[in-house]
Write a protein that holds these residues in place. Structure first.
Motif, PDB file in Angstrom:
ATOM      1  N   THR A 142      13.575  10.234  -1.918  1.00 39.11           N
ATOM      2  CA  THR A 142      13.926   9.674  -0.903  1.00 39.11           C
ATOM      3  C   THR A 142      12.445   9.214   0.038  1.00 39.11           C
ATOM      4  O   THR A 142      12.712   8.748   1.315  1.00 39.11           O
ATOM      5  N   LYS A 143      11.396   9.291  -0.523  1.00 48.32           N
ATOM      6  CA  LYS A 143      10.206   8.931   0.045  1.00 48.32           C
ATOM      7  C   LYS A 143      10.102   7.435   0.495  1.00 48.32           C
ATOM      8  O   LYS A 143      10.624   6.609  -0.025  1.00 48.32           O
ATOM      9  N   LEU A 144       9.199   7.286   1.575  1.00 46.33           N
ATOM     10  CA  LEU A 144       8.832   5.938   1.953  1.00 46.33           C
ATOM     11  C   LEU A 144       8.034   5.277   0.710  1.00 46.33           C
ATOM     12  O   LEU A 144       7.201   6.034   0.246  1.00 46.33           O
ATOM     13  N   PRO A 156       2.447  -7.420  -4.228  1.00 42.92           N
ATOM     14  CA  PRO A 156       2.980  -8.771  -4.835  1.00 42.92           C
ATOM     15  C   PRO A 156       3.065  -8.850  -6.665  1.00 42.92           C
ATOM     16  O   PRO A 156       3.870  -9.463  -7.410  1.00 42.92           O
ATOM     17  N   ASP A 157       2.107  -8.023  -7.132  1.00 38.68           N
ATOM     18  CA  ASP A 157       2.159  -7.807  -8.713  1.00 38.68           C
ATOM     19  C   ASP A 157       3.152  -6.964  -9.217  1.00 38.68           C
ATOM     20  O   ASP A 157       2.970  -6.384 -10.161  1.00 38.68           O
ATOM     21  N   ASP A 158       3.915  -6.328  -8.330  1.00 40.33           N
ATOM     22  CA  ASP A 158       5.474  -5.697  -8.707  1.00 40.33           C
ATOM     23  C   ASP A 158       4.873  -4.189  -8.843  1.00 40.33           C
ATOM     24  O   ASP A 158       5.757  -3.388  -9.471  1.00 40.33           O
ATOM     25  N   THR A 159       3.714  -3.591  -8.404  1.00 42.80           N
ATOM     26  CA  THR A 159       3.369  -2.441  -8.467  1.00 42.80           C
ATOM     27  C   THR A 159       3.925  -1.604  -7.263  1.00 42.80           C
ATOM     28  O   THR A 159       4.088  -1.863  -6.312  1.00 42.80           O
ATOM     29  N   ILE A 160       4.507  -0.384  -7.728  1.00 41.35           N
ATOM     30  CA  ILE A 160       4.981   0.423  -6.377  1.00 41.35           C
ATOM     31  C   ILE A 160       4.122   1.737  -6.216  1.00 41.35           C
ATOM     32  O   ILE A 160       3.885   2.373  -7.205  1.00 41.35           O
ATOM     33  N   VAL A 161       4.065   2.188  -5.098  1.00 38.64           N
ATOM     34  CA  VAL A 161       3.321   3.378  -4.567  1.00 38.64           C
ATOM     35  C   VAL A 161       4.000   3.861  -3.368  1.00 38.64           C
ATOM     36  O   VAL A 161       4.786   3.250  -2.681  1.00 38.64           O
ATOM     37  N   CYS A 162       3.684   5.238  -3.193  1.00 40.49           N
ATOM     38  CA  CYS A 162       4.419   5.922  -2.120  1.00 40.49           C
ATOM     39  C   CYS A 162       3.383   5.511  -0.843  1.00 40.49           C
ATOM     40  O   CYS A 162       2.459   4.918  -0.989  1.00 40.49           O
ATOM     41  N   TYR A 163       4.081   5.823   0.352  1.00 42.95           N
ATOM     42  CA  TYR A 163       3.405   5.352   1.377  1.00 42.95           C
ATOM     43  C   TYR A 163       2.115   6.132   1.711  1.00 42.95           C
ATOM     44  O   TYR A 163       1.126   5.416   2.167  1.00 42.95           O
ATOM     45  N   LYS A 164       2.214   7.365   1.149  1.00 45.79           N
ATOM     46  CA  LYS A 164       0.579   8.063   1.280  1.00 45.79           C
ATOM     47  C   LYS A 164      -0.200   7.208   0.620  1.00 45.79           C
ATOM     48  O   LYS A 164      -1.506   7.073   1.109  1.00 45.79           O
TER      49      LYS A 164
END
Length: 948
Positions: free
Chosen positions: A903-905, A910-918
Motif C-alpha cells: 500500500t506504499k506510495l 515514462p519508460d514504464d519502470t515503477i519505484v517506491c516513493y522513497k
C-alpha cells in the motif's frame, strides 16, 4: 747467361761503412776459406774464420781496436769448408774434408768428430720462422741437413752431442747436391740441373724449377728476416716462400755473385772484389764498395743469421773486414746534404713501412726537406713538403714573413732540426742571399768548379721579382691550408694576420675581402694602418664588421658610398648613361650600401641605426626598409623615434615601415593606423594626378614625365589604391573622418564609400555604389549587410530617381526587383514606380513578385496550422500519459530497491519502470532506474497526428 748489358743505377747513399779490420798485432793469417759471425748475450760479437790450412780462429770485435785474436785451433790440416754457429747450445759445426766436427763456441775445444757421416759436401742448419713456435724440440735440439754425395740426410744433434738421423732421402739428386737450406719443414736442394723442395712433414720431394745452363753452379741464400729463400739462376735471384712459390719480383745483379749475405732489407752480393747492395723488395741497386784484398783471392761473406743484424763480415785472402750498417738517421742526413731530397723521403717511407721509423719522423724529415728547398729558392716544392708534415707548426714560418721582434716572436719554436739549413730570415733576405749564391755558382762554374746550385738556375737565372712573388704565393698557400688545422688561438691569430699581409703584398683584393668578411682571427691593431695606408678600405670595413666594430665599419662604407657616387657621376656622360646618371648609383655604391645594411640589420643600437639610415635611404630605399624591419636584431627599435628620423620626402619607406608595424608586429596604435591611411591616401591621389597628366600631357615634356616616374617608383609590389582599399576595409583603428577630409574632393569613390560605411552613412554609401560607381552588385550586397527592407526600397528609389540630372536606371531597378523582390512591399514598389518606366521591363518582374508574395502568405498559413496541430497532439499525448492506470498486486516490487510495494506510495517513469516513493525522491523525476535521463534523452511516443 750472364747479363753483360746490366748497368746499375748510380748509388744514391751509403748504407754500409767499414767498421773494423784485423788488429795489426795479429800474426798473418792463412788464406781464409769460410767465415761466420754471432753476437752472444753479453753483446760481444765473435767472428769465426776457417782457413785453407784447417785452422778455426775465433776473433773478438772491438769498435776501437778492431778484430782481436781470441783462440785458434787446427782441425786436421784440411781446408775448413763451412762454419755454422749453434748459439742456443753454444756449439760450432765445422765441415772439413767431408767430415763434420763439433766445437765449443767459447773455447773451441774439444774437437769432436761426428764419424757417423762421411763424404759430406754441404751442411745447412735448420731455420725456424716465428710462425712455427710450436715445433717440438725447437729450443733444445739442433737440427741440420747434410748432403752426402747424392743423398740428403736430416739429423738432430741431441744434448749429449750425438747425432740422430731423422731421415735419409735418396731422391733424384743424380747430379749431386751443391747447396742446401732448411726452413721449418721445407728443405731446399740445389743441383747442377734443378732446384728441389723436400717436405720433412709429408716426405714428398718435387722440382721447383730446372736450371737452363748446367755449367753455372747453383747458389741459394736464406733470407731469414722474411723467412724466404733466394735461388740464383746466373745473375738473377728468384725469391720463393717455404712452399717453393715465387713471391715478389726477382733481383737482377750486375753479374753472378760468388757469395751472398743479408742485412736488414738489403741483400749483399760479392763478386770480383766488389761488394754490392740491393734492396730486397724493389730490387734497386743501392751501394757499391770496392774490397781491398789480395788480387785473385776468393771472397767470403757472413751475416748475423737472424736477418736483423747490423754487421756484415767480408774475408778475402788473409784479410777480414767488418762493415756496419750506417744508422738510418745518418743515411738521411747524408742524402739531404747531397740534396737528394726525393731519395731521402723514399728512404724514410721505406723505413716507416719496415717499422724502423715512426710517422712523426717522416713528418720531421718532410719539414727539414721543406726548409732546405726554401733556402734553395724552390718555394713551391718546399711548401709541398711543409704540407706533408703533420708535426710542423705554422708559427715556424712566421719569421720568414714578419720581422722580429713582433707579437708572435715567442710562439716560434726554436727547432733547428738537424742544423742543415740557416736560421729563419725574411723572404726578401732569403731571395737576395739565394741570388747571391747563384751568381757565385755561375762564376765558379765558369772556372770549372762544380757547385750544389740547381743547373736550371744556372742556365736561366730568375729575377728577384719573380722569386719573391713565388715565395709569397707559396707561403700564402701554406697559411691557407693551415687555417683548416686545429691551432692554438694565438697561432691562429698569427696565421690569419700574416695571411692578410701576404694578400696585400700580392694585391689580391678579392682574397683580402673574403678573409676579412669570413670568420677570422686577424688582429685588427696589426692591420689597421696597413690597410688604410694602402687604400684597401673595403677589406678594412669587412674586418671591422667581423670583429663587431660596427661603427668604424659603417663609417668606412659611408665614405666609400659617397666616393663611388661622385666618381661614378663624373665618369657617366652621354646618352648611353642617361638611366645610370638619373639613378646616380654604381655597382660599387650598391655594394657599399648592401654591406652597411647587413651590419645595421643585426644591430640593436638605435643611435647607430638612425645615424646611417639617411644615406642608405638616399641610395637604396628597399635596403633602408630592410634595415628598419629586420628580424635579426634582438631589441625592437622605438617606432616613434624611427618615424621621426625618416625623411618625410621618402614616403615609401615610411609606408613600408608602418605597414610592418601594423601587419607584422600587430601594432594597435591608432596614430600609426591613421598615419598609414593618410600616407596611402596621399599616394593614391598623387598616382591619380600623375595618370591624368600622362593621359593629357598639355605641353609637358615626355622625357620629364619619364624621369619623374623613374624617380618616384614605389617599393610596393601591388598598386597603391588596392592597398589603400584593403587597409581601409580591414582596419578599425584609424580615424575615418581625418582620412575622409583628405579625400573628400577627390575621385576616390570606392575609398570614400568604405569611409562612409565606417561612419555609418548608409545613404551616402549607397549613392556612391549605385550612382557614382554604378556597381549594382556591391550596392545590393551592402543592402543585404544592412538587412532591412527599407534599404532595398531606398536603393530602388535611387535607381528610379537619380540626382544631378542623371537618367533613371531602369535596368538596375529591374535587377533589384528580380533578385530581392521578396524584401520589398509590392504596394510601395508600385507607388515608387515612375510613370515613364516602360511596362514591358517591369510587368513580368512585378507579376512574379506578387505571386511570390501570395505564395509566401499561404506558406505561412500552412506552417501556422501544422504547428498548432503538433501542439494539440503533444498536449493530448501528455494527458493520456497522465491518465494511464497501473495495476499493483501483492507481488509487485520496486524496480530500484526491490521492496514490496503493498500500500506504499509509488511512481512510474515514462519508460514504464515503477519505484517506491522513497526511491523516487532519491532518483529524481527526470532519471529512471534504468539510468535514462529524460531531459537529455527524450522519449518519443506516437500521437494521433502520426497514427492517423
Amino acid at each position: 747467361m750472364a747479363n753483360s748489358k746490366f748497368k746499375p743505377k748510380s748509388h744514391s747513399r751509403n748504407v754500409l761503412q767499414l767498421f773494423a779490420g784485423l788488429n795489426p798485432s795479429i800474426p798473418h793469417l792463412p788464406p781464409i776459406r769460410s767465415i761466420a759471425i754471432t753476437s752472444d748475450s753479453d753483446s760481444q760479437t765473435l767472428v769465426f774464420v776457417g782457413t785453407l790450412s784447417g785452422d778455426v780462429i775465433s776473433l773478438s770485435l772491438n769498435p776501437n781496436s778492431g778484430l782481436s785474436l781470441l783462440l785458434r785451433v787446427n782441425i786436421i790440416g784440411k781446408p775448413v769448408t763451412s762454419i755454422h754457429v749453434i748459439s742456443h747450445i753454444k756449439k760450432l759445426i765445422v765441415l772439413s774434408d767431408g767430415f763434420i766436427y763439433l766445437l765449443d763456441l767459447n773455447s773451441l775445444e774439444p774437437v769432436r768428430k761426428l764419424s757417423l757421416l762421411k763424404n759430406v759436401n754441404v751442411v745447412s742448419k735448420r731455420f725456424f720462422s716465428s710462425l712455427n713456435n710450436g715445433i717440438k724440440g725447437k729450443e733444445d735440439g739442433c737440427f741440420f741437413a747434410v748432403a752426402v754425395g747424392k743423398k740428403l740426410v736430416l739429423l738432430e744433434l741431441v744434448l749429449s752431442g750425438s747425432p740422430v738421423i731423422l731421415k735419409e732421402v735418396q731422391g733424384d739428386f743424380t747430379d749431386g747436391i751443391m747447396c742446401l737450406s732448411w726452413v721449418d719443414d721445407s728443405v731446399f736442394v740445389g743441383t747442377r740441373t734443378a732446384y728441389y723442395l723436400y717436405s720433412y712433414a709429408s716426405g714428398q720431394c718435387g722440382v721447383i724449377f730446372s736450371l737452363p745452363d748446367p755449367s753455372v753452379l747453383p747458389r741459394m741464400k736464406l733470407l731469414a728476416k722474411e723467412c724466404k729463400v733466394m735461388l740464383m739462376v746466373d745473375n738473377v735471384g728468384v725469391i720463393v716462400d717455404s712452399e717453393g712459390q715465387p713471391v715478389g719480383g726477382s733481383l737482377v745483379f750486375s753479374e753472378a755473385p760468388e757469395t751472398m749475405a743479408e742485412i736488414g732489407v738489403y741483400v749483399v752480393v760479392v763478386r770480383s772484389g766488389k761488394l754490392e747492395l740491393y734492396h730486397k723488395k724493389s730490387g734497386n741497386y743501392v751501394q757499391r764498395v770496392q774490397i781491398v784484398g789480395e788480387v785473385g783471392s776468393p771472397c767470403v761473406v757472413a751475416d748475423e743469421e737472424d736477418g736483423r743484424g747490423k754487421l756484415v763480415v767480408v774475408a778475402t785472402g788473409s784479410k777480414v773486414m767488418c762493415y756496419r750498417k750506417v744508422p738510418s738517421e745518418e743515411q738521411i742526413k747524408d742524402l739531404l746534404r747531397k740534396k737528394n731530397f726525393r731519395e731521402a723521403i723514399s728512404l724514410v717511407e721505406e723505413l716507416q713501412n719496415e717499422g724502423e721509423m715512426t710517422r712523426e719522423t717522416l713528418s720531421f724529415v718532410h719539414a727539414q726537406v721543406g726548409f732546405l728547398l726554401l733556402f734553395d729558392l724552390r718555394f713551391e716544392e718546399a711548401v709541398d713538403h711543409f704540407l706533408l708534415s703533420e708535426t710542423m707548426e705554422p708559427s715556424e714560418l712566421f719569421p720568414f714573413i714578419m720581422r722580429d721582434p713582433n707579437r708572435w716572436s715567442l710562439l716560434v719554436p726554436r727547432n733547428r732540426y738537424w742544423g742543415l739549413h740557416p736560421p729563419p730570415l725574411l723572404l726578401e733576405k732569403v731571395v737576395d742571399d739565394g741570388l747571391t749564391g747563384i751568381q757565385r755558382a755561375i762564376f765558379l762554374k765558369k772556372a770549372g768548379v762544380e757547385t750544389a746550385v740547381d743547373d736550371e738556375f744556372l742556365q736561366n737565372p730568375p729575377s728577384r721579382a719573380d722569386l719573391l712573388e713565388s715565395a709569397i704565393k707559396n707561403m700564402t698557400r701554406y697559411l691557407e691550408a693551415s687555417r683548416h688545422k686545429d691551432l692554438a688561438p694565438s697561432v691562429r691569430e698569427g696565421v690569419d694576420t700574416l695571411l692578410m699581409y701576404l694578400y696585400r703584398a700580392l694585391n689580391r683584393v678579392d682574397d683580402m675581402e673574403r678573409l676579412a668578411s669570413s670568420d677570422n682571427s686577424c688582429v685588427v691593431e696589426e692591420l689597421e694602418s696597413l690597410l688604410s695606408e694602402s687604400g684597401h678600405l673595403r677589406a678594412l670595413a669587412f674586418l671591422y664588421a667581423s670583429k663587431g666594430m660596427s661603427s668604424k665599419s659603417l663609417s668606412i662604407w659611408r665614405v666609400l658610398a659617397r666616393n663611388y657616387s661622385s666618381s661614378y657621376l663624373n665618369d657617366s656622360h652621354g646618352a648611353n648613361h642617361l638611366q645610370d646618371t638619373i639613378n646616380g648609383i654604381s655597382s660599387d655604391q650598391e655594394t657599399a650600401v648592401m654591406e652597411a645594411s647587413k651590419i645595421l640589420e643585426s644591430s640593436s643600437d638605435q643611435e647607430l641605426v638612425l645615424q646611417h639610415l639617411g644615406w642608405i635611404a638616399d641610395i637604396n630605399q628597399l635596403l633602408a626598409v630592410q634595415v628598419l624591419v629586420s628580424e635579426k636584431r634582438t631589441d625592437l627599435l622605438p617606432p616613434d623615434e624611427v618615424i621621426a628620423a625618416i625623411d618625410p620626402r621618402k614616403v615609401d619607406i615610411l609606408l613600408r615601415y608602418l605597414q610592418w608595424l601594423i601587419e607584422d608586429q600587430d601594432s594597435g596604435d591608432t596614430q600609426f593606423h591613421t598615419t598609414f591611411a593618410l600616407l596611402l591616401s596621399k599616394s593614391a591621389l598623387d598616382a591619380i594626378e600623375k595618370e591624368h597628366v600622362t593621359q593629357n600631357p598639355g605641353g609637358v615634356n615626355q622625357k620629364e614625365i619619364n624621369i619623374s616616374d623613374r624617380g618616384n617608383n614605389s617599393i610596393f609590389d601591388t598598386h597603391v589604391r588596392e592597398r589603400l582599399q584593403f587597409f581601409l576595409q580591414s582596419s578599425d583603428l584609424y580615424d575615418p573622418e581625418e582620412v575622409l577630409d583628405l579625400v573628400e574632393g577627390s575621385k576616390l569613390w570606392l575609398e570614400k564609400a568604405i569611409l562612409y560605411r565606417k561612419l555609418g552613412q548608409e545613404t551616402l554609401v549607397l549613392q556612391i555604389l549605385a550612382l557614382k560607381l554604378e556597381d549594382c552588385e556591391a550596392a545590393e550586397q551592402y543592402c543585404a549587410e544592412i538587412g532591412r527592407p527599407d534599404a532595398y526600397m531606398q536603393l530602388l528609389e535611387m535607381y528610379l530617381e537619380p540626382m544631378n540630372g542623371k537618367e533613371p536606371m531602369f535596368k538596375a531597378a529591374v535587377r533589384l526587383l528580380h533578385n530581392h523582390g521578396e524584401m520589398l512591399d509590392p504596394l510601395q514598389v508600385l507607388e515608387r514606380l515612375s510613370p515613364d518606366m516602360p511596362l514591358q521591363l517591369a510587368s513580368e518582374t512585378i507579376l512574379r513578385m506578387l505571386r511570390a508574395r501570395l505564395h509566401h502568405h499561404r506558406q505561412g498559413q500552412i506552417v501556422h496550422n501544422l504547428s498548432r496541430a503538433l501542439d494539440i497532439d503533444a498536449n493530448l499525448a501528455r494527458f493520456e500519459e497522465r491518465s494511464r492506470h497501473v495495476l499493483i498486486n501483492d507481488e509487485s516490487v520496486c524496480d530500484s530497491c526491490h521492496a514490496r510495494l503493498g500500500t506504499k506510495l509509488f511512481a512510474m517513469y515514462p519508460d514504464d519502470t515503477i519505484v517506491c516513493y522513497k526511491c523516487f525522491r532519491r532518483q529524481g523525476e527526470s532519471t529512471s532506474v534504468s539510468g535514462r535521463d529524460f531531459k537529455k534523452d527524450t522519449l518519443y511516443k506516437p500521437g494521433w497526428l502520426v497514427t492517423r
